[in-house]
Motif scaffolding. Structure first.
Motif, PDB file in Angstrom:
ATOM      1  N   ALA A  35     -21.706  24.957  39.946  1.00  0.00           N
ATOM      2  CA  ALA A  35     -21.174  23.857  39.423  1.00  0.00           C
ATOM      3  C   ALA A  35     -19.763  24.157  38.752  1.00  0.00           C
ATOM      4  O   ALA A  35     -19.462  25.110  38.255  1.00  0.00           O
ATOM      5  CB  ALA A  35     -22.197  23.027  38.289  1.00  0.00           C
ATOM      6  N   CYS A  36     -18.912  23.039  38.305  1.00  0.00           N
ATOM      7  CA  CYS A  36     -17.820  23.054  37.798  1.00  0.00           C
ATOM      8  C   CYS A  36     -17.681  22.228  36.469  1.00  0.00           C
ATOM      9  O   CYS A  36     -18.502  21.237  36.298  1.00  0.00           O
ATOM     10  CB  CYS A  36     -16.817  22.512  38.592  1.00  0.00           C
ATOM     11  N   ALA A  37     -17.411  22.898  35.220  1.00  0.00           N
ATOM     12  CA  ALA A  37     -17.194  22.345  34.128  1.00  0.00           C
ATOM     13  C   ALA A  37     -15.750  22.042  33.806  1.00  0.00           C
ATOM     14  O   ALA A  37     -14.895  22.667  33.858  1.00  0.00           O
ATOM     15  CB  ALA A  37     -17.854  23.027  32.984  1.00  0.00           C
ATOM     16  N   PHE A  38     -15.625  20.769  33.137  1.00  0.00           N
ATOM     17  CA  PHE A  38     -14.287  20.458  32.502  1.00  0.00           C
ATOM     18  C   PHE A  38     -14.478  20.251  31.066  1.00  0.00           C
ATOM     19  O   PHE A  38     -15.364  19.394  30.627  1.00  0.00           O
ATOM     20  CB  PHE A  38     -14.105  18.717  33.232  1.00  0.00           C
ATOM     21  N   ALA A  39     -13.629  20.717  30.107  1.00  0.00           N
ATOM     22  CA  ALA A  39     -13.623  20.643  28.862  1.00  0.00           C
ATOM     23  C   ALA A  39     -12.467  19.369  28.468  1.00  0.00           C
ATOM     24  O   ALA A  39     -11.497  19.767  29.060  1.00  0.00           O
ATOM     25  CB  ALA A  39     -13.282  21.849  28.031  1.00  0.00           C
ATOM     26  N   LEU A  40     -12.957  18.561  27.524  1.00  0.00           N
ATOM     27  CA  LEU A  40     -12.008  17.499  27.294  1.00  0.00           C
ATOM     28  C   LEU A  40     -11.522  17.338  25.893  1.00  0.00           C
ATOM     29  O   LEU A  40     -12.204  18.205  24.958  1.00  0.00           O
ATOM     30  CB  LEU A  40     -12.671  16.049  27.739  1.00  0.00           C
ATOM     31  N   GLY A  41     -10.614  16.639  25.788  1.00  0.00           N
ATOM     32  CA  GLY A  41      -9.962  16.336  24.201  1.00  0.00           C
ATOM     33  C   GLY A  41     -10.843  15.472  23.442  1.00  0.00           C
ATOM     34  O   GLY A  41     -10.528  15.500  22.349  1.00  0.00           O
ATOM     35  N   ARG A  46     -17.918  18.192  30.490  1.00  0.00           N
ATOM     36  CA  ARG A  46     -18.503  17.433  31.686  1.00  0.00           C
ATOM     37  C   ARG A  46     -18.794  18.365  32.634  1.00  0.00           C
ATOM     38  O   ARG A  46     -17.908  19.253  32.990  1.00  0.00           O
ATOM     39  CB  ARG A  46     -17.691  16.027  32.191  1.00  0.00           C
ATOM     40  N   ILE A  47     -19.932  18.165  33.435  1.00  0.00           N
ATOM     41  CA  ILE A  47     -20.443  19.115  34.406  1.00  0.00           C
ATOM     42  C   ILE A  47     -20.703  18.634  35.828  1.00  0.00           C
ATOM     43  O   ILE A  47     -21.280  17.581  36.045  1.00  0.00           O
ATOM     44  CB  ILE A  47     -21.838  19.799  33.905  1.00  0.00           C
ATOM     45  N   ALA A  48     -19.816  18.945  36.594  1.00  0.00           N
ATOM     46  CA  ALA A  48     -19.609  18.371  38.153  1.00  0.00           C
ATOM     47  C   ALA A  48     -20.620  19.281  38.952  1.00  0.00           C
ATOM     48  O   ALA A  48     -20.462  20.466  39.280  1.00  0.00           O
ATOM     49  CB  ALA A  48     -18.375  18.279  38.641  1.00  0.00           C
ATOM     50  N   ALA A  56     -22.806  15.510  34.397  1.00  0.00           N
ATOM     51  CA  ALA A  56     -23.666  15.501  32.830  1.00  0.00           C
ATOM     52  C   ALA A  56     -22.418  15.362  31.880  1.00  0.00           C
ATOM     53  O   ALA A  56     -21.228  16.068  31.978  1.00  0.00           O
ATOM     54  CB  ALA A  56     -24.416  16.503  32.690  1.00  0.00           C
ATOM     55  N   SER A  57     -22.593  14.940  30.675  1.00  0.00           N
ATOM     56  CA  SER A  57     -21.768  14.924  29.447  1.00  0.00           C
ATOM     57  C   SER A  57     -22.339  15.503  28.623  1.00  0.00           C
ATOM     58  O   SER A  57     -23.468  15.096  28.084  1.00  0.00           O
ATOM     59  CB  SER A  57     -21.294  13.558  29.153  1.00  0.00           C
ATOM     60  N   VAL A  58     -21.834  16.552  28.177  1.00  0.00           N
ATOM     61  CA  VAL A  58     -22.225  17.448  27.071  1.00  0.00           C
ATOM     62  C   VAL A  58     -21.461  17.288  25.742  1.00  0.00           C
ATOM     63  O   VAL A  58     -20.420  17.495  25.787  1.00  0.00           O
ATOM     64  CB  VAL A  58     -22.156  18.985  27.228  1.00  0.00           C
ATOM     65  N   ALA A  59     -22.175  17.076  24.647  1.00  0.00           N
ATOM     66  CA  ALA A  59     -21.293  16.734  23.437  1.00  0.00           C
ATOM     67  C   ALA A  59     -21.216  18.130  22.936  1.00  0.00           C
ATOM     68  O   ALA A  59     -22.272  18.563  22.078  1.00  0.00           O
ATOM     69  CB  ALA A  59     -22.103  15.777  22.423  1.00  0.00           C
ATOM     70  N   GLY A  93     -26.934  20.918  30.977  1.00  0.00           N
ATOM     71  CA  GLY A  93     -26.650  20.335  29.690  1.00  0.00           C
ATOM     72  C   GLY A  93     -26.885  20.415  28.626  1.00  0.00           C
ATOM     73  O   GLY A  93     -26.604  19.685  27.507  1.00  0.00           O
ATOM     74  N   THR A  94     -27.297  21.785  28.312  1.00  0.00           N
ATOM     75  CA  THR A  94     -27.826  22.014  26.942  1.00  0.00           C
ATOM     76  C   THR A  94     -26.710  22.603  26.201  1.00  0.00           C
ATOM     77  O   THR A  94     -25.884  23.511  26.974  1.00  0.00           O
ATOM     78  CB  THR A  94     -28.953  22.802  26.683  1.00  0.00           C
ATOM     79  N   ALA A  95     -26.168  22.585  25.065  1.00  0.00           N
ATOM     80  CA  ALA A  95     -25.336  23.262  24.428  1.00  0.00           C
ATOM     81  C   ALA A  95     -25.757  23.887  23.253  1.00  0.00           C
ATOM     82  O   ALA A  95     -26.587  23.480  22.389  1.00  0.00           O
ATOM     83  CB  ALA A  95     -24.186  22.074  24.010  1.00  0.00           C
ATOM     84  N   THR A  96     -25.323  25.202  22.926  1.00  0.00           N
ATOM     85  CA  THR A  96     -26.036  26.046  21.869  1.00  0.00           C
ATOM     86  C   THR A  96     -24.967  26.679  21.152  1.00  0.00           C
ATOM     87  O   THR A  96     -23.878  27.051  21.893  1.00  0.00           O
ATOM     88  CB  THR A  96     -26.892  27.174  22.331  1.00  0.00           C
ATOM     89  N   GLU A  97     -24.863  26.646  19.887  1.00  0.00           N
ATOM     90  CA  GLU A  97     -23.695  27.190  18.882  1.00  0.00           C
ATOM     91  C   GLU A  97     -23.966  28.687  18.995  1.00  0.00           C
ATOM     92  O   GLU A  97     -24.791  29.138  18.642  1.00  0.00           O
ATOM     93  CB  GLU A  97     -23.776  26.482  17.690  1.00  0.00           C
TER      94      GLU A  97
END
Lengths: 346, 322
Positions: A35-41, A46-48, A56-59, A93-97
């Motif tokens: 898959a490809c991810a895009f990091a946004l301003g 976002r994961i394609a 998917a949109s990951v906060a 879609g999970t985000a871990t610090e």
């Protein structure tokens, strides 16, 4: 390019696209090319997925994302943001610090995949933090000024950082932690390393590139850019260094005694529009290039043939990334347009 | 004109204890319906919660062009670039400098970097000074003098701690360095925010309205003290002559010329041309038309050391179109 019916033909027939609504800061495929991810301003990643499924949109960040790279292993990425957080993003879609650095921005991230031990790294002010593939911190490397570019060599043995007055090259596994210091006066704002690990090249504030050949301490000066170079990278075989910052793709020859005393090859020029991003193909002597008017092309370096990928009009190109096997190209722009284009044989 | 799309940047200088942080807290806490990104160096003093506060180390570098006064803040270039990627837009950027900072690098950053210039404009340099301690600071630090010289707006703070005579003396001392800055008297930095932000301080017509008169012709400064001078030309300016003159002047005397600002009437053009320079780094652009019936007087202001008035006057007057 007048013989081409539509500059969007490849995008129309082979691309999936989205309007993401925020500045595309970075694009990266995961290590497996799934898959490809895009990091946004707007702080999301976002994961394609493969095909034309839902993205998917990951906060990931509270503020803007500033940097993105593939994770060290598997279907994963790492991102840095102006909220001071270094994050691990999974394809589900999970985000871990991984770590939070408070008020400081996490401006650059990098990773390396290795059969034994993958590595992650992030730059926060003057410090580069190195982690294992799972996000456990291994060491912190201190530089004389803020780190502006961060890259692992092809083998993952060394990590190089650009900063004021040069660059520092560290052995990742070394216990002594003294870098090889590459000095050249001025503000260095980005970095690349040749596939054989012998050449380090930085972009400079003064619209130039500076290089060091490590084996014989030769300096290399590459000048003549009308604006700053934001993106630079070597082709897979190390013969060419592609760079943005001119109204064409500027390719410096790193063979036959070059780049010293050799003019660069210039491709896809002539429109007077600044090239804002380049991404070398992971296998062939080819480079994808994006321009300030939104045009994206693929250039075959040896034949100088130019293939339009996407026509102008969707915002200045701010991100380009190839899948590891070179079959897919991700495109992102400042105005939030994103696409994944399939170049595989049909 | 396109200039209004650019995000205004306000630079806040002043030595420690002058009231810079008090002023910053006031700007951020007052209900003005505006959103500001704030770049600071001494986080912890700021008492206001603002999600657009950026903590940075002031990192000055010399441009690699052989000119030692071409110093730039690389950290600001990165921060402005980063802020431009955010989705939530803001109305301005406020940059607080440390107490001992020379304002030149931060100002020059907004001339030198193309990306920064494409997105932002330097609106004003505000210097906060302490009415009670300024004389002592001027005696013992070069930076205090530089900060006043660079200012478009000066907040003369803590006026309640001095007598009217002391206040008059300190104001005269400021005027000796910088005749052109707009001075606000303040206690606890209580200046109306509207008088500080989005000033378009380079509009000299406004700035010169506060000028208390010109010095006499034979006043020839030749020492290390900073002074300021302004000149007028009634006839339209020839752009080529002006560029040749100012280019040579800045190249030769740029180190002594802290700030140069001008509003020019170019021959054959109905728009006002705004020129400004910090040391040797210069910039200029048209800023909209002259008003109907307004006398098209070109003006230029120099703030710096070792200014030679007759020479500067002759030079400027020789730029008038024949």
């Amino acid at each position: 390019m007048s013989e081409i019916v539509s500059a969007d033909q490849i995008l129309d027939t082979r691309g999936v696209r989205r309007d993401l609504g925020a500045f595309v800061v970075g694009a990266a495929f995961d290590r497996t090319g799934f898959a490809c991810a895009f990091a946004l301003g707007d702080g999301t990643v976002r994961i394609a997925p493969p095909g034309d499924g839902e993205w998917a949109s990951v906060a990931a960040h509270d503020g803007a994302a500033l940097s993105l790279a593939a994770g060290a292993v598997g279907r994963a990425w790492v991102s840095g943001g102006d909220d001071g957080r270094f994050m691990a993003i999974a394809a589900d879609g999970t985000a871990t610090e991984i770590t939070a650095f408070g008020m400081k921005w996490v401006e650059k991230v990098a990773s390396h995949a290795d059969a034994k031990a993958g590595r992650l790294a992030c730059a926060v002010g003057k410090l580069v933090h190195v982690f294992d593939a799972g996000g456990k911190k291994l060491k912190t490397l201190e530089h004389p000024s803020s780190v502006t570019g961060l890259v692992f060599d092809a083998k993952g043995k060394r990590i190089a950082a650009s900063h004021y007055n040069g660059a520092s090259v560290w052995f990742v596994a070394s216990s002594s932690d003294t870098p090889r210091k590459l000095e050249w006066k001025g503000s260095h704002t980005g970095i690349a390393i040749s596939p054989d690990g012998d050449c380090i090249v930085t972009a400079m504030q003064e619209n130039a590139l500076h290089g060091w050949r490590l084996s014989d301490s030769q300096h290399m000066r590459m000048t003549g850019y009308p604006s700053k170079t934001d993106a630079l990278g070597f082709t897979k075989n190390g013969k060419w260094l592609a760079s943005s910052g001119a109204d064409c793709v500027v390719l410096w020859p790193f063979f036959g005694g070059g780049p010293m005393g050799k003019p660069p090859t210039e491709l896809a020029g002539g429109d007077g529009v600044t090239c804002t991003f380049v991404a070398c193909h992971p296998q062939h002597d080819a480079v994808a290039a994006g321009f300030a008017d939104g045009l994206v092309v693929m250039a075959d370096i040896n034949s100088a043939r130019i293939l339009p990928v996407m026509g102008p009009g969707r915002g200045s190109v701010s991100a380009l990334a190839w899948s590891p096997d070179g079959t897919h190209l991700a495109v992102g722009t400042e105005t939030g347009f994103a696409a994944v284009v399939d170049f595989s044989k049909r | 004109m396109a200039d209004t799309d650019l995000i205004p940047v306000t630079v806040l200088t002043g030595y420690l204890g002058a009231g810079k942080t008090t002023l910053l807290n006031r700007i951020l806490s007052e209900q003005h319906g505006k959103k500001y990104a704030v770049v600071i160096n001494e986080f912890g003093e700021l008492g206001v919660d603002n999600d657009l506060v950026v903590d940075t180390d002031e990192e000055v570098f010399e441009m690699n062009n052989g000119c030692i006064c071409c110093t730039v803040r690389g950290d600001l270039i990165r921060i402005v670039g980063g802020l431009m990627k955010r989705r939530d837009k803001f109305d301005g950027i406020i940059i607080e400098t440390t107490g001992l900072a020379n304002p030149a690098p931060v100002a020059q950053t907004f001339f030198v970097d193309d990306t920064v210039r494409a997105k932002t404009r330097l609106d004003a340099i505000i210097t906060v000074v302490d009415a009670k301690h300024l004389p002592q600071r001027l005696a013992d630090s070069h930076e205090a003098e530089d900060q006043i010289a660079f200012a478009d707006v000066i907040v003369l703070n803590k006026t309640d701690l001095v007598t009217p005579e002391e206040l008059a003396a300190v104001e005269a001392q400021i005027r000796k360095i910088n005749q052109f800055a707009h001075i606000h008297h303040a206690q606890k930095a209580n200046v109306p925010i509207a008088e500080l932000l989005n000033q378009g301080a380079f509009d000299l017509n406004r700035v010169l309205a506060h000028t208390p008169g010109f010095l006499t012709e034979d006043d020839h400064e030749h020492n290390d003290d900073i002074a300021s001078m302004s000149f007028e030309a009634e006839n339209p300016i020839d752009p080529e002559r002006f560029n040749a003159w100012i280019g040579a002047l800045l190249a030769e005397k740029g180190q002594d010329l802290l700030r140069t600002k001008g509003i020019l009437s170019y021959a054959g053009d109905d728009r006002r041309f705004a020129f400004q320079a910090v040391h040797m780094i210069a910039d200029g652009d048209f800023i909209g038309p002259w008003k109907e019936g307004e006398p098209r007087t070109s003006r230029i202001v120099f703030i710096g050391r070792n200014l030679n008035r007759p020479q500067l006057r002759r030079g400027f007057e020789s730029c008038q179109a024949a």
